[in-house]
Design a protein around this motif. Structure first.
Motif, PDB file in Angstrom:
ATOM      1  N   ARG A 155       4.624 -14.660   0.071  1.00 53.06           N
ATOM      2  CA  ARG A 155       3.980 -15.697  -0.746  1.00 53.06           C
ATOM      3  C   ARG A 155       4.720 -15.913  -2.065  1.00 53.06           C
ATOM      4  N   HIS A 156       5.483 -14.904  -2.497  1.00 51.35           N
ATOM      5  CA  HIS A 156       6.191 -14.993  -3.778  1.00 51.35           C
ATOM      6  C   HIS A 156       7.704 -14.844  -3.602  1.00 51.35           C
ATOM      7  N   TYR A 157       8.148 -14.864  -2.391  1.00 58.29           N
ATOM      8  CA  TYR A 157       9.553 -14.605  -2.079  1.00 58.29           C
ATOM      9  C   TYR A 157      10.437 -15.761  -2.560  1.00 58.29           C
ATOM     10  N   PRO A 158      11.632 -15.451  -3.089  1.00 60.92           N
ATOM     11  CA  PRO A 158      12.237 -14.118  -3.198  1.00 60.92           C
ATOM     12  C   PRO A 158      11.809 -13.384  -4.472  1.00 60.92           C
ATOM     13  N   VAL A 159      11.551 -12.105  -4.328  1.00 61.16           N
ATOM     14  CA  VAL A 159      11.271 -11.218  -5.460  1.00 61.16           C
ATOM     15  C   VAL A 159      12.100  -9.951  -5.280  1.00 61.16           C
ATOM     16  N   GLU A 160      12.341  -9.254  -6.362  1.00 55.75           N
ATOM     17  CA  GLU A 160      13.099  -8.008  -6.288  1.00 55.75           C
ATOM     18  C   GLU A 160      12.188  -6.792  -6.224  1.00 55.75           C
ATOM     19  N   SER A 161      10.916  -6.985  -6.574  1.00 61.31           N
ATOM     20  CA  SER A 161       9.961  -5.880  -6.566  1.00 61.31           C
ATOM     21  C   SER A 161       8.559  -6.443  -6.418  1.00 61.31           C
ATOM     22  N   ILE A 162       7.700  -5.673  -5.793  1.00 56.63           N
ATOM     23  CA  ILE A 162       6.299  -6.082  -5.694  1.00 56.63           C
ATOM     24  C   ILE A 162       5.683  -6.208  -7.081  1.00 56.63           C
ATOM     25  N   LYS A 163       6.242  -5.495  -8.048  1.00 56.44           N
ATOM     26  CA  LYS A 163       5.713  -5.555  -9.405  1.00 56.44           C
ATOM     27  C   LYS A 163       6.133  -6.817 -10.149  1.00 56.44           C
ATOM     28  N   ASP A 164       6.997  -7.616  -9.533  1.00 50.41           N
ATOM     29  CA  ASP A 164       7.300  -8.927 -10.105  1.00 50.41           C
ATOM     30  C   ASP A 164       6.130  -9.892  -9.916  1.00 50.41           C
ATOM     31  N   ILE A 165       5.203  -9.525  -9.052  1.00 53.78           N
ATOM     32  CA  ILE A 165       4.014 -10.338  -8.775  1.00 53.78           C
ATOM     33  C   ILE A 165       2.902  -9.896  -9.720  1.00 53.78           C
ATOM     34  N   LYS A 166       2.225 -10.832 -10.312  1.00 51.99           N
ATOM     35  CA  LYS A 166       1.142 -10.494 -11.239  1.00 51.99           C
ATOM     36  C   LYS A 166      -0.033  -9.868 -10.479  1.00 51.99           C
ATOM     37  N   ASN A 167      -0.429  -8.675 -10.918  1.00 50.81           N
ATOM     38  CA  ASN A 167      -1.558  -7.956 -10.303  1.00 50.81           C
ATOM     39  C   ASN A 167      -1.484  -7.987  -8.771  1.00 50.81           C
ATOM     40  N   PRO A 168      -0.409  -7.480  -8.201  1.00 52.16           N
ATOM     41  CA  PRO A 168      -0.201  -7.656  -6.757  1.00 52.16           C
ATOM     42  C   PRO A 168      -1.299  -7.059  -5.882  1.00 52.16           C
ATOM     43  N   TRP A 169      -1.857  -5.937  -6.301  1.00 52.36           N
ATOM     44  CA  TRP A 169      -2.849  -5.267  -5.453  1.00 52.36           C
ATOM     45  C   TRP A 169      -4.259  -5.834  -5.621  1.00 52.36           C
ATOM     46  N   ASP A 170      -4.405  -6.754  -6.568  1.00 51.86           N
ATOM     47  CA  ASP A 170      -5.722  -7.357  -6.806  1.00 51.86           C
ATOM     48  C   ASP A 170      -5.823  -8.793  -6.292  1.00 51.86           C
ATOM     49  N   GLN A 171      -4.742  -9.314  -5.730  1.00 51.41           N
ATOM     50  CA  GLN A 171      -4.758 -10.693  -5.240  1.00 51.41           C
ATOM     51  C   GLN A 171      -5.609 -10.785  -3.976  1.00 51.41           C
ATOM     52  N   ARG A 172      -6.647 -11.611  -4.034  1.00 50.86           N
ATOM     53  CA  ARG A 172      -7.592 -11.729  -2.919  1.00 50.86           C
ATOM     54  C   ARG A 172      -7.214 -12.954  -2.074  1.00 50.86           C
ATOM     55  N   TYR A 173      -6.142 -12.788  -1.301  1.00 49.39           N
ATOM     56  CA  TYR A 173      -5.595 -13.911  -0.539  1.00 49.39           C
ATOM     57  C   TYR A 173      -6.163 -14.034   0.876  1.00 49.39           C
ATOM     58  N   ILE A 214       0.752   3.768   5.014  1.00 49.01           N
ATOM     59  CA  ILE A 214       0.664   2.464   4.349  1.00 49.01           C
ATOM     60  C   ILE A 214       1.836   2.331   3.384  1.00 49.01           C
ATOM     61  N   VAL A 215       2.382   1.121   3.305  1.00 50.29           N
ATOM     62  CA  VAL A 215       3.652   0.912   2.607  1.00 50.29           C
ATOM     63  C   VAL A 215       3.511  -0.242   1.624  1.00 50.29           C
ATOM     64  N   CYS A 216       3.861   0.023   0.360  1.00 54.85           N
ATOM     65  CA  CYS A 216       3.693  -0.986  -0.694  1.00 54.85           C
ATOM     66  C   CYS A 216       4.989  -1.743  -0.979  1.00 54.85           C
ATOM     67  N   ALA A 217       5.815  -1.895   0.049  1.00 53.35           N
ATOM     68  CA  ALA A 217       7.008  -2.753  -0.025  1.00 53.35           C
ATOM     69  C   ALA A 217       8.031  -2.267  -1.046  1.00 53.35           C
ATOM     70  N   SER A 218       8.081  -0.960  -1.287  1.00 51.64           N
ATOM     71  CA  SER A 218       8.980  -0.428  -2.312  1.00 51.64           C
ATOM     72  C   SER A 218       9.845   0.695  -1.751  1.00 51.64           C
ATOM     73  N   TYR A 219      10.977   0.906  -2.412  1.00 54.03           N
ATOM     74  CA  TYR A 219      11.952   1.869  -1.913  1.00 54.03           C
ATOM     75  C   TYR A 219      11.402   3.290  -1.880  1.00 54.03           C
ATOM     76  N   SER A 220      10.613   3.671  -2.887  1.00 46.16           N
ATOM     77  CA  SER A 220      10.086   5.036  -2.934  1.00 46.16           C
ATOM     78  C   SER A 220       8.845   5.237  -2.070  1.00 46.16           C
ATOM     79  N   CYS A 221       8.361   4.158  -1.478  1.00 42.48           N
ATOM     80  CA  CYS A 221       7.237   4.284  -0.547  1.00 42.48           C
ATOM     81  C   CYS A 221       7.701   4.953   0.746  1.00 42.48           C
ATOM     82  N   PRO A 222       6.769   5.426   1.553  1.00 47.19           N
ATOM     83  CA  PRO A 222       7.151   5.841   2.905  1.00 47.19           C
ATOM     84  C   PRO A 222       7.794   4.672   3.639  1.00 47.19           C
TER      85      PRO A 222
END
Length: 282
Positions: free
Chosen positions: A139-157, A187-195
Motif C-alpha cells: 500500500r505504501h510501496y516503494p519503502v525502505e522500511s516498515i517504519k517509513d509508514i506512519k503508525n504501521p501497526w495501527d493502520q486499520r485497513y 509472524i514477520v514484520c517485513a524487516s531484516y532482523s525479523c524471523p
C-alpha cells in the motif's frame, strides 16, 4: 263373497307391513353405511393427525460442520515470491496484488469459529498477520522500511468478517493470548532482523513441526543471535516479549533458548541485546 273384504283388508295390512320392513331395512343399511363412512373418516382424520403430529416432532439438525480454511492460495504466493532464505520479492507480490487481495478477502469469509481447533486458529492468525503485513508494505510501496509508514501497526485497513483489524490487534490481542511463544518466530514484520518469512503457509496438520523449525532457524541464525557458551547477543524479540517465553515452568530466557539452540549456554552467561535492523526484508 262376505270373505272378500276381509281378504282385501289382510292383503293391505300385509303389504304395509312388508313396505315398513323394507323401509326400516333400507334405513338401517343407510345408517350402517353412514356409520362406516364416519368411521372411515375418523380413521383417516386420526391418521392425518398422526402424520401432522409426527411432522411437528421431526426437527432437522443444523449443519454445524465447519470446513476448516485451507490457505492454498497463500502458499502459492509465498512459493512464487519468497526465497528459501526468507527474502521477499515485493515487486513480484505487487504484480500479483489482485491474487493477494483475493486471498485476504477469503480470510474474511472464513473466520475461525468455536469448532476450530487451537492449531487451526493459530495457523489462521499467523498466516493472516503475514499476509496483511505484505499488503501494508504494498500500500505504501516503494519503502525502505516498515517504519517509513506512519503508525504501521495501527493502520486499520482490513475487514475480516464484520470487524476491521490492524496488526497490533492480531499480534497482541489474539496471537499472544494463545500462550504459544513460538509465534514470535512465525509472524514477520517485513524487516531484516525479523524471523524469515516461511515460503509456505502454516497449517494445523504441520503446525508443531513448522513452529519448531522456525524457532530453531531463528535462534541458531548468527545474523539474528550471537550464541557462545560464555557470551550471547540476543535479538530484541527476547527483550520485548520476555514474559511470553517464561511459561510452562521455563525459568529464564537462556533456559528457553537452550531447548532449541545448537550451542548450550550456561545459565550464568551475561546477555546483551542486538540492535534491531528495520530495513525491508527483500
Amino acid at each position: 263373497m262376505k270373505f272378500i273384504p276381509i281378504f282385501i283388508a289382510c292383503f293391505l295390512i300385509t303389504s304395509c307391513s312388508s313396505s315398513k320392513r323394507v323401509s326400516e331395512k333400507t334405513e338401517i343399511q343407510v345408517t350402517e353405511e353412514q356409520a362406516t363412512e364416519q368411521n372411515t373418516s375418523v380413521t383417516e382424520n386420526s391418521e392425518l393427525i398422526d402424520v401432522l403430529e409426527t411432522k411437528d416432532t421431526i426437527t432437522s439438525k443444523p449443519n454445524t460442520k465447519q470446513e476448516v480454511f485451507t490457505p492454498l492460495a497463500w502458499t502459492e504466493l509465498l512459493q512464487k515470491h519468497v526465497s528459501n532464505e526468507g527474502n521477499v520479492n515485493y515487486n513480484g507480490f505487487n504484480t500479483d496484488r489482485k491474487a493477494l487481495l483475493s486471498y485476504i478477502g477469503s480470510l474474511g469469509e472464513n473466520m475461525p469459529s468455536d469448532t476450530w481447533t487451537e492449531e487451526d486458529k493459530l495457523a489462521y492468525w499467523i498466516n493472516t498477520y503475514n499476509a496483511l503485513t505484505i499488503d501494508l508494505i504494498l500500500r505504501h510501496y516503494p519503502v525502505e522500511s516498515i517504519k517509513d509508514i506512519k503508525n504501521p501497526w495501527d493502520q486499520r485497513y482490513w475487514q475480516l468478517g464484520d470487524k476491521w483489524y490492524n496488526l497490533n490487534e492480531i499480534e497482541h490481542d489474539i496471537l499472544r493470548k494463545m500462550k504459544e511463544p513460538r509465534i514470535h518466530f512465525a509472524i514477520v514484520c517485513a524487516s531484516y532482523s525479523c524471523p524469515k518469512l516461511q515460503n509456505e503457509a502454516f497449517t494445523a496438520s504441520k503446525l508443531e513441526e513448522q513452529l519448531t523449525n522456525a524457532t530453531k532457524s531463528f535462534i541458531n541464525d548468527p545474523e539474528k543471535n550471537d550464541l557462545t557458551p560464555s557470551k550471547i547477543g540476543l535479538s530484541k524479540i527476547f527483550a520485548w516479549f520476555d514474559k511470553d517465553f517464561l511459561i510452562n515452568g521455563t525459568g529464564s530466557i537462556i533456559e528457553y533458548i537452550n531447548r532449541y539452540s545448537n550451542i548450550k549456554i550456561s545459565p550464568k552467561t551475561p546477555k546483551k541485546f542486538k540492535d534491531y535492523d528495520w530495513s525491508l526484508n527483500n
